[in-house]
Design a protein around this motif. Structure first.
Motif, short mmCIF file in Angstrom:
data_model
loop_
_atom_site.label_atom_id
_atom_site.label_comp_id
_atom_site.label_asym_id
_atom_site.label_seq_id
_atom_site.Cartn_x
_atom_site.Cartn_y
_atom_site.Cartn_z
N ALA A 102 -7.38 12.65 -14.46
CA ALA A 102 -8.58 13.46 -14.66
C ALA A 102 -9.76 12.98 -13.83
O ALA A 102 -10.82 13.64 -13.82
CB ALA A 102 -8.97 13.46 -16.15
N ILE A 103 -9.60 11.82 -13.17
CA ILE A 103 -10.68 11.33 -12.31
C ILE A 103 -10.09 10.99 -10.94
O ILE A 103 -9.40 11.81 -10.36
CB ILE A 103 -11.45 10.16 -12.97
N ASP A 104 -10.36 9.84 -10.40
CA ASP A 104 -9.89 9.46 -9.06
C ASP A 104 -8.62 8.63 -9.18
O ASP A 104 -8.66 7.40 -9.14
CB ASP A 104 -11.00 8.68 -8.34
N PHE A 105 -7.48 9.31 -9.31
CA PHE A 105 -6.22 8.62 -9.54
C PHE A 105 -5.90 7.65 -8.41
O PHE A 105 -5.59 6.49 -8.64
CB PHE A 105 -5.10 9.64 -9.70
N ALA A 106 -5.97 8.13 -7.17
CA ALA A 106 -5.62 7.28 -6.03
C ALA A 106 -6.56 6.10 -5.90
O ALA A 106 -6.13 4.97 -5.61
CB ALA A 106 -5.62 8.11 -4.74
N ARG A 129 -5.83 3.60 -8.71
CA ARG A 129 -4.55 2.93 -8.46
C ARG A 129 -4.71 1.83 -7.42
O ARG A 129 -4.20 0.71 -7.59
CB ARG A 129 -3.49 3.92 -8.03
N ALA A 130 -5.42 2.14 -6.33
CA ALA A 130 -5.62 1.15 -5.28
C ALA A 130 -6.39 -0.06 -5.81
O ALA A 130 -6.14 -1.20 -5.40
CB ALA A 130 -6.37 1.78 -4.10
N ARG A 131 -7.29 0.19 -6.73
CA ARG A 131 -8.12 -0.90 -7.27
C ARG A 131 -7.37 -1.75 -8.28
O ARG A 131 -7.42 -2.98 -8.24
CB ARG A 131 -9.37 -0.29 -7.92
N TRP A 154 1.63 -6.05 -12.15
CA TRP A 154 2.88 -5.36 -12.48
C TRP A 154 2.68 -4.25 -13.51
O TRP A 154 3.16 -3.13 -13.32
CB TRP A 154 3.91 -6.36 -13.02
N ALA A 155 2.00 -4.54 -14.62
CA ALA A 155 1.84 -3.53 -15.67
C ALA A 155 0.91 -2.41 -15.21
O ALA A 155 1.07 -1.26 -15.62
CB ALA A 155 1.32 -4.16 -16.95
N HIS A 156 -0.07 -2.74 -14.36
CA HIS A 156 -0.91 -1.67 -13.82
C HIS A 156 -0.11 -0.76 -12.90
O HIS A 156 -0.28 0.47 -12.93
CB HIS A 156 -2.11 -2.26 -13.06
N ASP A 212 2.64 4.60 -12.38
CA ASP A 212 3.92 5.29 -12.18
C ASP A 212 4.33 6.09 -13.42
O ASP A 212 5.28 6.87 -13.35
CB ASP A 212 5.02 4.28 -11.85
N HIS A 213 3.63 5.87 -14.52
CA HIS A 213 3.97 6.52 -15.79
C HIS A 213 3.33 7.90 -15.82
O HIS A 213 2.11 8.04 -15.72
CB HIS A 213 3.45 5.66 -16.95
#
Length: 262
Positions: free
Chosen positions: A127-131, A134-136, A186-188, A193-194
Motif C-alpha cells: 500500500a506504500i513504497d514496496f520496492a 524492501r531495499a531498505r 533473512w526474516a525481512h 516474499d510473502h
C-alpha cells in the motif's frame, strides 16, 4: 519486566527456541510474535501488565534473540511451522510487524488451534513504497572488522529511538539486532516474499487490528479490508514506543478479545 517473568527453551526443528512467559493462569494463552530483527523482550511490558490476568508467551523467532537459527534463509510459512510446533494445543496470537505475517500463516495452517488473531503494524508495504522498503529492510549484510558497520543501527535504534523509549530499551534493541547480525535480514526478505495480498483473505479466524499512528497505519487499514472477519481498533491517542509506553492499554484490549474457554 517483573520477577515472575521467566525464560526457558524448548526443542524445535532448527535447534532450541527461546521464550519468555509470565505466570500461567487458566484460559487460552496469548502467543506474541515480534518484529524483525528484535526479540521476545519487545513484549516485556505486556507480559508484566498481564501477569496474573492472562498467560502470555513471547517467542524468539528462529535466528533472533536467543533462538537457534535455521541453516539457511527460509520463508514465512517455514517460520510459522517452526513456531507452531512448539506452541500449546490452543492459543490466541498477537503479531507485530513481521510477527503479523508469521501469525497469519499459523492461523491459516492450523485454524483449529487458534482462537483469535490480533495484529499491530501490519507490514502491508504493497500500500506504500514496496520496492523502497524492501531495499531498505531486506538489504544483505556482511560481517566486517570495523565498528562502522553498526553506526547506522546505533543511530536509528539508540540515538533515534521512539519517543518515550528508555535508553536501556533502545540499547537492548540494538543488542538484539547485533545477535542476528549479519543474517538479520533473512526474516525481512521472507516478509517481502510473502504475498499478503493473497494470504490475508485466507485467514479463517477472527482478527483484531490495533492501529496506532505511524507509517503502517494506512497499510494496516488496507490490509484489514482483505481479511474476512477483521475489526480495526483505531488508537490515535497512542504514540512513540507503543509496546513499552502503552502496554496497559494493549493489555486491556487483548484481554477483551481473548477466547473464552468453556
Amino acid at each position: 519486566m517483573g520477577e515472575r517473568i521467566r525464560r526457558r527453551y524448548v526443542d524445535g526443528r532448527y535447534g532450541q527456541v527461546h521464550l519468555r512467559e509470565n505466570t500461567p493462569v487458566a484460559g487460552v494463552p496469548l502467543i506474541c510474535l515480534h518484529a524483525t530483527a528484535y526479540a521476545s523482550r519487545s513484549f516485556g511490558a505486556l507480559l508484566a501488565a498481564l501477569d496474573g490476568t492472562r498467560h502470555v508467551i513471547a517467542i524468539d523467532t528462529p535466528g533472533y534473540g536467543e533462538s537457534d537459527a535455521p541453516p539457511m534463509p527460509i520463508g514465512i510459512a517455514a517460520y510459522a511451522a517452526a513456531i507452531a510446533e512448539v506452541l500449546p494445543e490452543r492459543f490466541d496470537l498477537f503479531g507485530y510487524h513481521t510477527g503479523v505475517s508469521i501469525a497469519a500463516e499459523i492461523a491459516i495452517a492450523e485454524p483449529e488451534r487458534v482462537g483469535r488473531l490480533t495484529m499491530m503494524g501490519v507490514p502491508y508495504f504493497q500500500a506504500i513504497d514496496f520496492a523502497g522498503w524492501r531495499a531498505r529492510l531486506a538489504a544483505r549484510h556482511e560481517l566486517r572488522e570495523t565498528l562502522a558497520q553498526f553506526e547506522e543501527r546505533w543511530d536509528f535504534l539508540v540515538m533515534g529511538r521512539p519517543e518515550g523509549l528508555p535508553l536501556h530499551r533502545g540499547f537492548e534493541n540494538f543488542v538484539d539486532e547485533l545477535k542476528a547480525w549479519p543474517n538479520g535480514w533473512w526474516a525481512h526478505a521472507a516478509l517481502f516474499d510473502h504475498d499478503l495480498t493473497a494470504r490475508l483473505p485466507l485467514i479463517p479466524v477472527p482478527v483484531t487490528v490495533l492501529n496506532p499512528p505511524g507509517h503502517l497505519a494506512d497499510p494496516s487499514r488496507v490490509a484489514a479490508a482483505l481479511i474476512p472477519d477483521a475489526t480495526v481498533v483505531e488508537l490515535p491517542e497512542l504514540s512513540g514506543a507503543v509496546l513499552d509506553r502503552h502496554a496497559d492499554v494493549l493489555a486491556r484490549l487483548v484481554v477483551a478479545t481473548e477466547e473464552v474457554v468453556a
